[in-house]
Scaffold this motif. Structure first.
Motif, PDB file in Angstrom:
ATOM      1  N   LYS A  92       0.834  -1.209   0.000  1.00 48.60           N
ATOM      2  CA  LYS A  92       0.000   0.000   0.000  1.00 48.60           C
ATOM      3  C   LYS A  92       0.865   1.254   0.000  1.00 48.60           C
ATOM      4  N   ILE A  93       1.920   1.273   0.816  1.00 53.34           N
ATOM      5  CA  ILE A  93       2.812   2.440   0.893  1.00 53.34           C
ATOM      6  C   ILE A  93       3.521   2.664  -0.436  1.00 53.34           C
ATOM      7  N   VAL A  94       3.960   1.591  -1.082  1.00 54.08           N
ATOM      8  CA  VAL A  94       4.617   1.706  -2.393  1.00 54.08           C
ATOM      9  C   VAL A  94       3.639   2.291  -3.414  1.00 54.08           C
ATOM     10  N   PHE A  95       2.410   1.794  -3.414  1.00 52.13           N
ATOM     11  CA  PHE A  95       1.391   2.268  -4.358  1.00 52.13           C
ATOM     12  C   PHE A  95       1.118   3.764  -4.155  1.00 52.13           C
ATOM     13  N   VAL A  96       0.936   4.190  -2.891  1.00 58.91           N
ATOM     14  CA  VAL A  96       0.670   5.601  -2.594  1.00 58.91           C
ATOM     15  C   VAL A  96       1.871   6.461  -2.980  1.00 58.91           C
ATOM     16  N   THR A  97       3.079   5.949  -2.754  1.00 54.50           N
ATOM     17  CA  THR A  97       4.296   6.694  -3.113  1.00 54.50           C
ATOM     18  C   THR A  97       4.377   6.943  -4.606  1.00 54.50           C
ATOM     19  N   ILE A  98       4.043   5.926  -5.399  1.00 48.76           N
ATOM     20  CA  ILE A  98       4.071   6.070  -6.863  1.00 48.76           C
ATOM     21  C   ILE A  98       3.051   7.114  -7.308  1.00 48.76           C
ATOM     22  N   ILE A  99       1.853   7.053  -6.744  1.00 48.00           N
ATOM     23  CA  ILE A  99       0.803   8.027  -7.083  1.00 48.00           C
ATOM     24  C   ILE A  99       1.254   9.444  -6.731  1.00 48.00           C
ATOM     25  N   ASN A 100       1.844   9.603  -5.536  1.00 44.38           N
ATOM     26  CA  ASN A 100       2.310  10.927  -5.104  1.00 44.38           C
ATOM     27  C   ASN A 100       3.430  11.451  -5.998  1.00 44.38           C
ATOM     28  N   ALA A 101       4.333  10.550  -6.428  1.00 46.47           N
ATOM     29  CA  ALA A 101       5.442  10.963  -7.290  1.00 46.47           C
ATOM     30  C   ALA A 101       4.924  11.428  -8.650  1.00 46.47           C
ATOM     31  N   LEU A 102       3.897  10.752  -9.179  1.00 45.73           N
ATOM     32  CA  LEU A 102       3.325  11.134 -10.463  1.00 45.73           C
ATOM     33  C   LEU A 102       2.598  12.486 -10.367  1.00 45.73           C
ATOM     34  N   LYS A 103       1.953  12.716  -9.224  1.00 45.53           N
ATOM     35  CA  LYS A 103       1.231  13.999  -9.019  1.00 45.53           C
ATOM     36  C   LYS A 103       2.187  15.130  -8.734  1.00 45.53           C
ATOM     37  N   GLY A 104       3.342  14.797  -8.087  1.00 45.13           N
ATOM     38  CA  GLY A 104       4.270  15.837  -7.654  1.00 45.13           C
ATOM     39  C   GLY A 104       3.885  16.332  -6.278  1.00 45.13           C
ATOM     40  N   GLU A 105       4.797  16.208  -5.329  1.00 43.41           N
ATOM     41  CA  GLU A 105       4.475  16.561  -3.946  1.00 43.41           C
ATOM     42  C   GLU A 105       4.987  17.958  -3.610  1.00 43.41           C
ATOM     43  N   GLU A 106       4.254  18.617  -2.716  1.00 46.88           N
ATOM     44  CA  GLU A 106       4.579  19.996  -2.345  1.00 46.88           C
ATOM     45  C   GLU A 106       5.979  20.125  -1.739  1.00 46.88           C
ATOM     46  N   LYS A 107       6.357  19.139  -0.915  1.00 46.81           N
ATOM     47  CA  LYS A 107       7.647  19.218  -0.233  1.00 46.81           C
ATOM     48  C   LYS A 107       8.757  18.487  -0.962  1.00 46.81           C
ATOM     49  N   ALA A 108       8.528  18.126  -2.213  1.00 43.93           N
ATOM     50  CA  ALA A 108       9.566  17.469  -3.014  1.00 43.93           C
ATOM     51  C   ALA A 108      10.409  18.536  -3.698  1.00 43.93           C
ATOM     52  N   TYR A 109      11.383  19.082  -2.946  1.00 46.15           N
ATOM     53  CA  TYR A 109      12.269  20.116  -3.519  1.00 46.15           C
ATOM     54  C   TYR A 109      13.676  19.932  -3.007  1.00 46.15           C
TER      55      TYR A 109
END
Length: 323
Positions: A306-323
């Motif tokens: 589940k965590i891997v799946f959510v991580t992939i979805i978040n990476a595709l959307k682009g996360e606010e704190k991914a800088y």
């Protein structure tokens, strides 16, 4: 319960029949993998002896502490638990003579001697370790073969075109049992002298243009699948911090060291719940630790998926704190 060569150094705190029985068990059953380093009977000056025992645990690299409920009061136990959690030690308790706590807590039996376990960690069980390791190997091989094999040359060219320096960035991090290892990333910053000291911040001038892209999409983290294959990391687990930050948080954040009872991960439960990237406030690191402890106490392979799946979805959307 046979552990073979997995030797753990232990001490016992307390006195009485149950303590003597446990002491005899450790001495008479070396094949179980326990080395009884010392017993503190706490008869003369309990407060001073407990302080001495804490010092002994640190100086002699003790792994597990066994305390008798016949000898320790509630305040002693609370202090002992806090000491153990903040110094990456396992604590187990011998029940009182009436065994009043056995119905509510997890109990192991060393021969016929009941031992109370305060924190259950599913990944302490060999079968769970093997299942997680199998998942890690298969998943990391898929990423390395199907993605990194062709993506790495492209990223390497783009990194080299923009700035001088190596393609990969390696940094010492603390992992399982607080052991240090080199964590690998695609280099996203220009070479600088403070890379191992200062955490990346929003609009950080050290980050290159290609660096902004690979950080936003989490592509910079992909080389850590080699860390997973080598066994230093897991696909899912608490995110490892740079050594300087680990030392700082260990002193200031309660229970921070507990997260080192399991391997660090490329992603984790804290990251999928909004606590990734820069630690901007006490709330960030405190909640990160809370999620990490929940994860290690409630691990399952389905939770990892589940965590891997959510991580992939978040990476595709682009996360606010991914800088």
């Amino acid at each position: 319960m046979f552990y073979g060569g997995n030797i753990r150094n232990v001490i016992i705190l307390g006195n009485g029949k149950n303590v003597n029985e446990l002491e005899s068990f450790f001495i008479d059953n070396p094949d179980y993998g326990y080395n009884l380093a010392r017993k503190f009977d706490l008869k003369s000056n309990k407060k001073e002896e407990l302080k001495e025992s804490y010092k002994y645990v640190i100086e002699n690299k003790i792994d597990e502490i066994y305390g008798s409920l016949n000898t320790l009061n509630n305040s002693d136990i609370e202090d002992l638990i806090n000491f153990a959690d903040n110094n990456l030690k396992t604590i187990k308790l011998l029940p009182d003579t009436k065994n009043t706590l056995l119905r509510n807590l997890a109990v192991e039996y060393y021969g016929y001697i009941p031992i109370i376990t305060l924190r259950e960690i599913p990944l302490d069980k060999e079968i769970n370790k093997r299942v997680k390791r199998f998942f890690d190997i298969i998943f990391s091989l898929i990423i390395i073969i199907l993605l990194l094999s062709w993506l790495t040359p492209i990223i390497a060219i783009l990194i080299k075109l923009e700035s001088k320096g190596p393609i990969f960035f390696k940094q010492k991090r603390n992992g399982l049992n607080y052991e240090e290892f080199y964590c690998y990333k695609f280099r996203s910053m220009r070479l600088n002298a403070i890379a191992d000291i200062e955490q990346v911040q929003k609009n950080d001038p050290r980050i290159t243009n290609i660096g902004k892209f690979i950080r936003k999409t989490s592509i910079d983290e992909l080389p850590q699948f080699f860390n997973v294959l080598l066994g230093d990391m897991s696909v899912v687990g608490p995110r490892p911090h740079m050594v300087s930050h680990t030392e700082m948080y260990a002193k200031s954040v309660d229970k921070f060291m507990v997260r080192h009872f399991i391997k660090p991960g490329i992603t984790g439960l804290a990251q999928t719940n909004g606590f990734r990237g820069e630690v901007e406030s006490d709330r960030d690191i405190i909640n990160r630790v809370k999620y990490d402890i929940f994860y290690l106490e409630n691990w399952s392979i389905l939770l990892d998926i589940k965590i891997v799946f959510v991580t992939i979805i978040n990476a595709l959307k682009g996360e606010e704190k991914a800088y």
